[in-house]
Write a protein that holds these residues in place. Structure first.
Motif, PDB file in Angstrom:
ATOM      1  N   ALA A 228      16.830  -6.551  -0.837  1.00  0.00           N
ATOM      2  CA  ALA A 228      16.750  -6.590  -2.326  1.00  0.00           C
ATOM      3  C   ALA A 228      15.076  -6.408  -2.609  1.00  0.00           C
ATOM      4  O   ALA A 228      14.856  -5.742  -3.793  1.00  0.00           O
ATOM      5  N   TYR A 229      14.151  -6.821  -1.730  1.00  0.00           N
ATOM      6  CA  TYR A 229      12.893  -6.928  -2.268  1.00  0.00           C
ATOM      7  C   TYR A 229      12.167  -5.655  -2.107  1.00  0.00           C
ATOM      8  O   TYR A 229      11.630  -5.110  -3.136  1.00  0.00           O
ATOM      9  N   PRO A 230      12.491  -4.693  -1.216  1.00  0.00           N
ATOM     10  CA  PRO A 230      11.869  -3.364  -1.151  1.00  0.00           C
ATOM     11  C   PRO A 230      12.642  -2.440  -2.135  1.00  0.00           C
ATOM     12  O   PRO A 230      12.114  -1.318  -2.592  1.00  0.00           O
ATOM     13  N   LEU A 231      13.840  -2.703  -2.450  1.00  0.00           N
ATOM     14  CA  LEU A 231      14.497  -1.757  -3.611  1.00  0.00           C
ATOM     15  C   LEU A 231      13.767  -1.735  -4.715  1.00  0.00           C
ATOM     16  O   LEU A 231      13.596  -0.904  -5.630  1.00  0.00           O
ATOM     17  N   PHE A 232      13.064  -2.875  -5.139  1.00  0.00           N
ATOM     18  CA  PHE A 232      12.407  -2.783  -6.438  1.00  0.00           C
ATOM     19  C   PHE A 232      10.918  -2.746  -6.054  1.00  0.00           C
ATOM     20  O   PHE A 232       9.943  -1.585  -6.595  1.00  0.00           O
ATOM     21  N   ASN A 233      10.185  -3.539  -5.167  1.00  0.00           N
ATOM     22  CA  ASN A 233       8.694  -3.525  -5.003  1.00  0.00           C
ATOM     23  C   ASN A 233       8.290  -2.527  -4.172  1.00  0.00           C
ATOM     24  O   ASN A 233       7.151  -1.931  -4.284  1.00  0.00           O
ATOM     25  N   ALA A 234       9.104  -1.692  -3.240  1.00  0.00           N
ATOM     26  CA  ALA A 234       8.562  -0.637  -2.443  1.00  0.00           C
ATOM     27  C   ALA A 234       8.413   0.612  -3.205  1.00  0.00           C
ATOM     28  O   ALA A 234       7.705   1.479  -2.875  1.00  0.00           O
ATOM     29  N   PHE A 235       8.988   0.649  -4.406  1.00  0.00           N
ATOM     30  CA  PHE A 235       8.795   1.654  -5.355  1.00  0.00           C
ATOM     31  C   PHE A 235       8.184   1.356  -6.563  1.00  0.00           C
ATOM     32  O   PHE A 235       8.530   2.328  -7.440  1.00  0.00           O
ATOM     33  N   LEU A 236       7.552   0.108  -6.705  1.00  0.00           N
ATOM     34  CA  LEU A 236       6.798  -0.280  -7.924  1.00  0.00           C
ATOM     35  C   LEU A 236       5.981   0.768  -8.636  1.00  0.00           C
ATOM     36  O   LEU A 236       5.857   0.625  -9.690  1.00  0.00           O
ATOM     37  N   GLY A 237       5.132   1.102  -7.739  1.00  0.00           N
ATOM     38  CA  GLY A 237       4.193   1.996  -8.470  1.00  0.00           C
ATOM     39  C   GLY A 237       4.838   3.154  -9.171  1.00  0.00           C
ATOM     40  O   GLY A 237       4.347   3.302 -10.439  1.00  0.00           O
ATOM     41  N   ALA A 238       6.163   3.820  -8.729  1.00  0.00           N
ATOM     42  CA  ALA A 238       6.661   4.915  -9.339  1.00  0.00           C
ATOM     43  C   ALA A 238       7.145   4.407 -10.413  1.00  0.00           C
ATOM     44  O   ALA A 238       7.451   4.903 -11.659  1.00  0.00           O
ATOM     45  N   TYR A 239       7.811   3.193 -10.163  1.00  0.00           N
ATOM     46  CA  TYR A 239       8.821   2.478 -11.235  1.00  0.00           C
ATOM     47  C   TYR A 239       7.788   2.396 -12.804  1.00  0.00           C
ATOM     48  O   TYR A 239       7.943   2.317 -13.789  1.00  0.00           O
ATOM     49  N   LEU A 240       6.563   1.546 -12.233  1.00  0.00           N
ATOM     50  CA  LEU A 240       5.615   1.238 -13.325  1.00  0.00           C
ATOM     51  C   LEU A 240       5.117   2.668 -14.167  1.00  0.00           C
ATOM     52  O   LEU A 240       5.049   2.517 -15.260  1.00  0.00           O
ATOM     53  N   SER A 241       4.764   3.724 -13.343  1.00  0.00           N
ATOM     54  CA  SER A 241       4.540   4.715 -13.841  1.00  0.00           C
ATOM     55  C   SER A 241       5.368   5.448 -15.123  1.00  0.00           C
ATOM     56  O   SER A 241       5.192   5.749 -16.030  1.00  0.00           O
ATOM     57  N   SER A 242       6.749   5.339 -14.355  1.00  0.00           N
ATOM     58  CA  SER A 242       7.695   5.684 -15.261  1.00  0.00           C
ATOM     59  C   SER A 242       7.930   4.999 -16.436  1.00  0.00           C
ATOM     60  O   SER A 242       8.188   5.501 -17.679  1.00  0.00           O
ATOM     61  N   ARG A 243       7.888   3.661 -16.349  1.00  0.00           N
ATOM     62  CA  ARG A 243       8.014   2.844 -17.695  1.00  0.00           C
ATOM     63  C   ARG A 243       6.893   2.899 -18.495  1.00  0.00           C
ATOM     64  O   ARG A 243       6.950   2.914 -19.851  1.00  0.00           O
ATOM     65  N   GLU A 244       5.828   2.824 -17.948  1.00  0.00           N
ATOM     66  CA  GLU A 244       4.559   3.036 -18.892  1.00  0.00           C
ATOM     67  C   GLU A 244       4.428   4.257 -19.582  1.00  0.00           C
ATOM     68  O   GLU A 244       4.039   4.226 -20.848  1.00  0.00           O
ATOM     69  N   LYS A 245       4.938   5.407 -19.137  1.00  0.00           N
ATOM     70  CA  LYS A 245       5.035   6.623 -19.814  1.00  0.00           C
ATOM     71  C   LYS A 245       6.247   6.501 -20.952  1.00  0.00           C
ATOM     72  O   LYS A 245       5.898   6.970 -21.896  1.00  0.00           O
ATOM     73  N   ASP A 246       7.249   5.784 -20.637  1.00  0.00           N
ATOM     74  CA  ASP A 246       8.329   5.616 -21.686  1.00  0.00           C
ATOM     75  C   ASP A 246       7.882   4.683 -22.764  1.00  0.00           C
ATOM     76  O   ASP A 246       8.425   5.016 -24.017  1.00  0.00           O
TER      77      ASP A 246
ATOM     78  N   ALA B 256       0.944  -1.173   0.113  1.00  0.00           N
ATOM     79  CA  ALA B 256      -0.017  -0.037  -0.147  1.00  0.00           C
ATOM     80  C   ALA B 256       0.750   1.151  -0.100  1.00  0.00           C
ATOM     81  O   ALA B 256       0.605   2.350  -0.606  1.00  0.00           O
ATOM     82  N   ILE B 257       2.016   1.157   0.656  1.00  0.00           N
ATOM     83  CA  ILE B 257       2.757   2.347   0.864  1.00  0.00           C
ATOM     84  C   ILE B 257       3.547   2.565  -0.587  1.00  0.00           C
ATOM     85  O   ILE B 257       3.645   3.733  -0.906  1.00  0.00           O
ATOM     86  N   ALA B 258       3.745   1.458  -1.168  1.00  0.00           N
ATOM     87  CA  ALA B 258       4.439   1.842  -2.571  1.00  0.00           C
ATOM     88  C   ALA B 258       3.462   2.414  -3.619  1.00  0.00           C
ATOM     89  O   ALA B 258       3.839   3.087  -4.338  1.00  0.00           O
ATOM     90  N   ILE B 259       2.015   1.865  -3.640  1.00  0.00           N
ATOM     91  CA  ILE B 259       1.133   2.221  -4.368  1.00  0.00           C
ATOM     92  C   ILE B 259       0.862   3.775  -4.327  1.00  0.00           C
ATOM     93  O   ILE B 259       0.551   4.451  -4.902  1.00  0.00           O
TER      94      ILE B 259
END
Length: 541
Positions: free
Chosen positions: A365-383, A80-83
């Motif tokens: 390792a897990y939160p390095l990717f998953n805790a910021f997954l919402g922002a990562y997906l937003s960035s990649r979807e725009k790309d 939830a915090i990532a989203i």
């Protein structure tokens, strides 16, 4: 009677006595290997037999259901915090996403560390049931309060308190569920992780619904709209608040359901470990009654099993504590006796140290990717040409749903003797890293969604095995403490994920944390092959 028959009976008696002496020696050797007292181990073996006679029935399935609430809550709040973070960052007078808003994750992990350590260690002192009944209520109440936060400091404090409650779920709920399971069904502890994946799905869906309908337009912030400067505030950006309200209320409902509809008994193995044999026997009879079978276990069976291990001339130790006496005795245990017990033998010390290291590595390792997954997906979807909140959160929901399949596969694989626990989680962890490396080369929206989903599948698989394996390795008197150390190690290293994301150069690009996460997964997967204990087919002590 003939002389030959007399000699035959004497020989038979000597054989029985030799067999008895051999079994006593074997148990003493096993107790030394596990760092346990032979009297306790002898009683536990009787108890394991009684639990096996009760079978896998209604009692255990109800416990699987309610224990799953804790795993559900753990990943729901983590995800939830990532989203919600990007939406919270748009709130007026809150830090923006490029600055310290990601330190909200730091606050959550501080609470998780305290919760994992406190609840995990105290469950070896005052029992599993107190933490079982308290953790969901704590996370629910402060989850609702987080939604009403007027500023970022208050939000951080509420997230830390949510973490304090949630932090006790995995170490306590897993240990408790294991201690009620018949040996052949211990693989269900791995299947329990399916709730972890479901929590991620539900958290994603709740957030998606509210953010899609009640979020401001971030692109308009600071521009003139109808003659006024546009900003995100409580008039147009309450989606994240409604999400916290809903998830907090859900935790409270689960806590009420667990406490009133399916009240649980204290772990019989814990009761044995503090000398409350009669209460342990009573719990076994309640299990048998709910499973509609009959148990003949009595306290005398436990005493008879322990008698061969008494010192000559000594009496059976009887331990019966008042509530205050139990607390005092427990505080004595906190004088690092339980901690030393995790390292009582070279084999146990190596195993405990390696498990704690593995938890710590994966906790970074897990939160390095998953805790910021919402922002990562937003960035990649725009790309890749997809914009809008639906594109981001549909992708998030796809990958969350794929995690359910990973948990189911893990439960199946750990029972296969050719793979077992160690090899299964090693392969799953390595595959997680491989697909994250592949993700950095994705060029289309379909590729991004597919690779994120596949990585999520393997991540949930290895976590399912790991969270089942560790409680099996730690013996009952130190199980809560061992789980607490492992969980705290995971949370401590998780603290560095937001620091890396905010302050490191790697965190300034979408793929930087993904590379780091992937490399750690692969290295840790290889490390798992060095674990000295395989628990498949072995009933936990």
């Amino acid at each position: 009677m003939s002389e030959e028959k007399v000699h035959d009976r004497v020989d038979d008696g000597e054989k029985v006595e030799a067999a008895d002496n051999s079994s006593v020696s074997a148990l003493i050797s096993k107790a030394r290997q596990e760092g346990l007292k032979p009297i306790f181990l002898a009683k536990v073996e009787v108890l394991n037999h009684a639990i096996a006679e009760c079978g896998m029935g209604r009692y255990q399935w109800e416990l699987f259901f309610t224990a799953g609430f804790g795993w559900f809550a753990d990943n729901l709040w983590l995800q939830a915090i990532a989203i919600l973070m990007p939406s919270i960052a748009n709130q007026h007078n809150f830090p923006d996403y490029s600055s310290n808003i990601r330190m909200a994750t730091f606050a959550l992990y501080v609470g998780l560390i305290c919760g994992a350590t406190f609840w995990g260690m105290t469950c070896d002192v005052i029992g599993r049931r107190t933490a079982w009944n308290a953790t969901l209520f704590i996370s629910g109440i402060f989850g609702i309060a987080a939604g009403a936060s007027p500023n970022f400091v208050t939000l951080g404090a509420m997230l830390a308190l949510i973490g304090f409650g949630v932090g006790g779920n995995l170490p306590v709920d897993g240990a408790l569920f294991l201690e009620f399971l018949p040996g052949p069904y211990q693989y269900l502890l791995t299947l329990l992780s399916v709730w972890w994946a479901i929590g991620q799905v539900v958290g994603s869906l709740i957030s998606w619904v509210f953010l899609a309908k009640f979020s401001c337009n971030a692109d308009l912030i600071g521009t003139l709209v109808n003659g006024a400067v546009y900003r995100c505030d409580n008039t147009n950006n309450n989606g994240w608040r409604y999400s916290y309200y809903t998830m907090g209320a859900l935790m409270v409902v689960m806590g009420v359901f667990r406490f009133f509809c399916f009240p649980m008994d204290e772990s019989p193995k814990f009761l044995l470990s503090i000398g409350r044999d009669q209460e342990a026997v009573d719990v076994i009879h309640r299990i048998a009654k709910k499973n509609k079978v009959k148990s003949n276990l009595t306290v005398q069976h436990l005493l008879d099993a322990a008698t061969p291990y008494l010192e000559p001339g000594s009496e059976m130790p009887q331990v019966k504590f008042t509530t205050w006496g139990l607390l005092v005795n427990g505080l004595e245990h906190l004088s690092f006796d339980n901690v030393r017990g995790l390292f009582a033998t070279p084999r146990l010390a190596y195993s405990s140290s390696l498990i704690i290291f593995i938890y710590g590595a994966l906790g970074l390792a897990y939160p390095l990717f998953n805790a910021f997954l919402g922002a990562y997906l937003s960035s990649r979807e725009k790309d890749t040409g997809n914009t809008g909140i639906d594109a981001t959160y549909s992708a998030y929901t796809y990958q969350a749903a794929c995690g359910v399949g990973g948990s189911i596969l893990a439960a199946a694989m750990v029972q296969w003797s050719r793979t077992g626990r160690k090899f299964s989680m090693a392969i799953f962890t390595i595959l997680s890293g491989v697909f994250l490396f592949a993700l950095t080369a994705a060029r289309t929206s379909v590729q991004v969604n597919a690779l994120v989903s596949i990585a999520s599948f393997w991540e949930n698989a290895f976590y399912g095995v790991l969270y089942g394996y560790a409680p099996e390795v730690f013996p009952t008197p130190r199980r809560g403490t061992g789980d607490a150390f492992a969980a705290a190690s995971s949370r401590v290293t998780g603290l560095f994920a937001p620091i890396i994301a905010v302050y490191s150069n790697a965190g300034k690009t979408p793929n930087g944390p993904v590379y780091a996460s992937a490399a750690i997964f692969i290295f840790t997967g290889l490390t798992m092959l060095g674990l000295p204990i395989e628990t498949v087919g072995v009933t936990a002590l």
